[in-house]
Scaffold this active site. Structure first.
Site, short mmCIF file in Angstrom:
data_model
loop_
_atom_site.label_atom_id
_atom_site.label_comp_id
_atom_site.label_asym_id
_atom_site.label_seq_id
_atom_site.Cartn_x
_atom_site.Cartn_y
_atom_site.Cartn_z
NE ARG A 16 41.38 23.54 31.39
CZ ARG A 16 40.47 23.89 30.54
NH1 ARG A 16 40.78 25.07 29.66
NH2 ARG A 16 39.45 23.31 30.34
CG HIS A 50 38.12 18.80 29.44
ND1 HIS A 50 37.57 18.82 30.57
CD2 HIS A 50 38.17 20.02 28.87
CE1 HIS A 50 36.99 19.98 30.95
NE2 HIS A 50 37.50 20.84 30.08
CE LYS A 89 56.21 33.63 44.97
NZ LYS A 89 55.52 33.59 46.36
NE ARG A 136 34.25 27.83 26.44
CZ ARG A 136 34.49 29.04 25.90
NH1 ARG A 136 33.63 29.79 25.82
NH2 ARG A 136 35.86 29.34 25.51
CB THR A 137 36.86 24.61 32.15
OG1 THR A 137 36.57 24.03 30.94
CG2 THR A 137 36.74 23.14 33.23
#
Lengths: 175, 312
Positions: free
Chosen positions: B111, B139, B90, B61-62
């Site tokens: 995120r 959030h 890496k 969703r986000t």
């Protein structure tokens, strides 16, 4: 008035508890030649200060710890005397976390050459770690742990990054 | 559309909902309301602007919501959807990733599984950073879209009785929403298993501002509240799978359990859900969680427009 004073002495790997009956004016804590006297530690917190300074008892220098000594300012106070070691600013900040009213006296040749009252800054930078293992400040990022002072007594700090609350017991566990 | 703005958001980071005043939050909600028609018809407001979505954790969703919001305003997007696809695989750290990607984009949405990651990213980035979820911490854009949904559904936020149900310890959405709601005149009921109680630092802050009642069961709560905000027990945040097994399925809302609910009860959920809301609730008038998804695009459009200084 006669009172009881308890001394904990750490000298050359020997550790003993001395119970002595003396008057207020006969406090039997000998002067040190060179080193640091940490005075006005909140009563009962001297051993926390000893711990935070990393003193284990294995140091080859005299260290004197006086607990619950009568004090005009604090009613009772603790004192720590460390022979042959002058504290650096980082160590002074550490002491401020646990003993916000302490006074640091630097002694040279039996004389006080510097006297400093500890002060807990509003931002505590790079002295302790965040207790939250999921905090970014505990990762490999190029970042230093930073905390905001929420309360001096009882000690409450808030992590700049994750907002986690740190208390005195959390600080002590790190040393 | 954005004229008359008294609060300047241009170039600003969106890291924690705690960084915003009530006036600023209300301004974002008002801007979202003004911009909502553009979510249907589209706009060229952000033409030439680029959003980079740096998602070190999975998201449906986000990430899509941010990308959709940017496209609807005429901008474009770049980014990655999991750490496996990024240079972090890496061994690159977040600070270096951010200082690289900022050359490619005008705004970053990040995120990350670690708490405080967005704040760190903002300290290194020259372009604005939006926190799209930082571990179990916060959030903030979800909280804003939750507020927008409440305001849209109820006409107001002040005066509401709101219950959070489920995982209040690891659920980042409820942390941000609790901080945000504490700026309004609401009553908050926190229903969770003892092991998943609301975080101490959140409780400490919100209890100084609004009435908060903590419960471990839903008994007598459903008839009382105007908004039921249900959350998933987040398996991925539990250090010990055995602890997850103990609390899994603690609360299950179904049509039967809502028999005594207020007629205008609103049920919200940040999604994804597992089994905490039964499918038979979806067809009741209470269920508004899929409207939340739409509102997410609208609020993120508003945020992008404000941060990037859109003027028309």
């Amino acid at each position: 008035m006669r009172i009881k004073v308890f001394y904990l002495c750490l000298v050359y790997k020997r550790f003993w508890l001395e119970v002595s009956c003396v008057s207020e004016r006969e406090l039997r804590v000998s002067k040190i030649k060179d080193g640091t006297v940490i005075d006005h530690i909140t009563g009962g917190h001297a051993l926390d200060v000893v711990k935070i300074l990393g003193i284990t008892g294995h140091e080859k220098r005299p260290i004197t710890v006086a607990i619950h000594v009568p004090s005009k300012r604090l009613k009772t106070k603790d004192i720590v005397k460390i022979e042959g070691r002058e504290l650096n600013p980082q160590e002074v900040h550490k002491i401020a976390l646990l003993a916000p009213h302490a006074t640091i006296n630097i002694i040279r040749d039996y004389k006080v050459v510097k006297k400093q009252e500890v002060k807990l800054p509003s931002v505590i930078d790079n002295i302790i770690k965040c207790v939250n293992p999921a905090c970014i400040s505990n990762s490999d990022e190029p970042v230093r742990a930073k905390f905001y002072l929420e309360s001096e007594e009882p000690l409450v700090l808030k992590c700049h990054y994750c907002g986690c609350i740190i208390e005195k017991k959390d600080v002590l566990e790190q040393f | 559309m954005l004229a008359g703005v008294s609060v300047n958001f241009e170039g600003r980071d969106i890291i924690s909902i705690k960084d915003f005043s009530l006036e600023e939050i209300n301004h974002i909600l008002k801007t979202a309301s003004n911009i909502e028609p553009l979510a249907t018809k589209g706009s060229e407001m952000l033409r030439g602007k680029i959003l980079a979505t740096l998602f070190f954790e999975p998201s449906t969703r986000t990430r899509l919501s941010f990308e959709s919001a940017m496209h609807k305003l005429g901008g474009s997007t770049i980014g990655f959807a999991e750490a496996e696809m990024a240079s972090v695989k890496k061994g690159e750290n977040l600070a270096d990733t951010v200082r690289t990607v900022e050359s490619y984009a005008d705004v970053l949405a990040i995120r990350h599984p670690l708490e405080g990651a967005a704040r760190l990213a903002a300290e290194f980035a020259k372009v604005p950073v939006i926190n799209a979820g930082s571990g179990a911490e916060e959030h903030p854009t979800q909280a804003l879209l939750d507020l927008y949904t409440m305001k849209k559904e109820k006409g107001k936020i002040d005066g509401l009785k709101i219950a959070f149900v489920g995982d209040l310890r690891y659920g980042r959405t409820v942390h941000s929403l609790a901080y945000a709601l504490s700026l309004y005149k609401v009553e908050l009921y926190l229903v969770s298993p003892k092991t998943l109680k609301m975080r101490r630092e959140v409780l400490q802050t919100i209890k100084e501002k609004i009435p908060v009642v903590e419960k471990t069961t839903l008994d007598k709560i459903i008839p009382l509240v105007d908004v039921l905000y249900v959350t998933r027990i987040q398996k991925e945040r539990f250090p010990d799978p055995a602890e997850y097994a103990k609390v899994k399925g603690s609360y299950r809302i179904d049509a039967q359990s809502l028999s005594e609910a207020k007629k205008d009860l609103t049920i919200l959920h940040p999604l994804p859900r597992v089994d905490e809301i039964a499918p038979d609730v979806d067809n009741t008038p209470y269920a508004r969680y899929f409207q939340q998804v739409w509102n997410g695009i609208v609020v993120r459009m508003a945020l992008l427009a404000l941060i990037l200084g859109a003027r028309k």
